[in-house]
Design an enzyme around this catalytic site. Sequence first.
Site, PDB file in Angstrom:
ATOM      1  N   LYS A  50       0.833  -1.202   0.000  1.00  0.00           N
ATOM      2  CA  LYS A  50       0.000   0.000   0.000  1.00  0.00           C
ATOM      3  C   LYS A  50       0.864   1.247   0.000  1.00  0.00           C
ATOM      4  O   LYS A  50       2.097   1.175  -0.045  1.00  0.00           O
ATOM      5  CB  LYS A  50      -0.932  -0.023   1.205  1.00  0.00           C
ATOM      6  CG  LYS A  50      -1.914  -1.191   1.194  1.00  0.00           C
ATOM      7  CD  LYS A  50      -2.944  -1.051   2.299  1.00  0.00           C
ATOM      8  CE  LYS A  50      -3.968  -2.161   2.233  1.00  0.00           C
ATOM      9  NZ  LYS A  50      -5.049  -2.000   3.233  1.00  0.00           N
TER      10      LYS A  50
ATOM     11  N   GLU B 239      -1.413  -1.720  -4.451  1.00  0.00           N
ATOM     12  CA  GLU B 239      -2.499  -0.733  -4.467  1.00  0.00           C
ATOM     13  C   GLU B 239      -2.095   0.450  -5.342  1.00  0.00           C
ATOM     14  O   GLU B 239      -1.016   1.020  -5.167  1.00  0.00           O
ATOM     15  CB  GLU B 239      -2.770  -0.264  -3.038  1.00  0.00           C
ATOM     16  CG  GLU B 239      -3.875   0.771  -2.919  1.00  0.00           C
ATOM     17  CD  GLU B 239      -4.019   1.251  -1.492  1.00  0.00           C
ATOM     18  OE1 GLU B 239      -4.838   0.692  -0.755  1.00  0.00           O
ATOM     19  OE2 GLU B 239      -3.287   2.187  -1.096  1.00  0.00           O
TER      20      GLU B 239
END
Length: 283
Positions: A165, A195
């Site tokens: 992320k 992500e």
Amino acid sequence: MLYENLINKLLDLGFEEDINTGDVTTESIIPESMNAVATMTAKQDGVISGLEIVKMVYERLQDNVVFTPYFNDGDLVSKGEVILKIEATYPTLLKGERLSLNIFQRMSGIATETARYVKELKGTATQLLDTRKTAPGMRVLDKLAVKHGGGTNHRMGLYDMAMIKDNHIKMAGGIAKAVEQVRSTIDPSIRIEVETTNLDEVRQAIEAGADIIMLDNMSNEAMTEAVALIKAADKGIKTEASGNMSIPRLIEVAATGVDYISVGALTHTVRAMDISMNIQIEA
């Protein structure tokens, strides 16, 4: 049963917080040897989940419990239908009532909501995913309920899939470096998901060799373009749409061509299915 150890720990905690040293009311009034029959009945239409867990609750309380389900997990039941029957002593039925119902109602609520989303996606190639937004200690059962509702499980925890992320990317110095560091450390069988929030990040994730690319909070137009880029790369990369997903959006998002849509609301905003339990003394 997969993750049986975690389920047993959950039941241990459930009994400790509810029964602890004993059911002071039941033990004062009802003879231990009195036999009875309990039935659980659907008070609304829904998809049931958790039959095996209800059975486990009662088998912990009494060795010779007779458990008779009339449906299977994942079945749709109608309001007023009897779901199962349990034959045991009256005290056993009372002691297991609240724990079994709490779990059964929660799991069936999740399965019912999941089935609503899955129905909306029918006819598309997009699968519905759950998330880690589950009640602490309940994740195994929450995710099992999603499966019974027709959904697909995402990673169970931080250990069985790498999810890179924004914070990871910042610390690593970019998507390519983050993927490289993770890939050099983990078992080759563990997949890596990255992500992304824009098309430039999508291109970086493709080049870095991600197994799955999450398209987070993108517009439908941006997701359509991202999916086209990923498919053109022809690397077998899967795509996941995430962020503010609701039933009205599902068809539009599926039309972008994504492989998966993840929905946190399946497990973090749970409305328990209404199920009642009735106990009668055995004739």
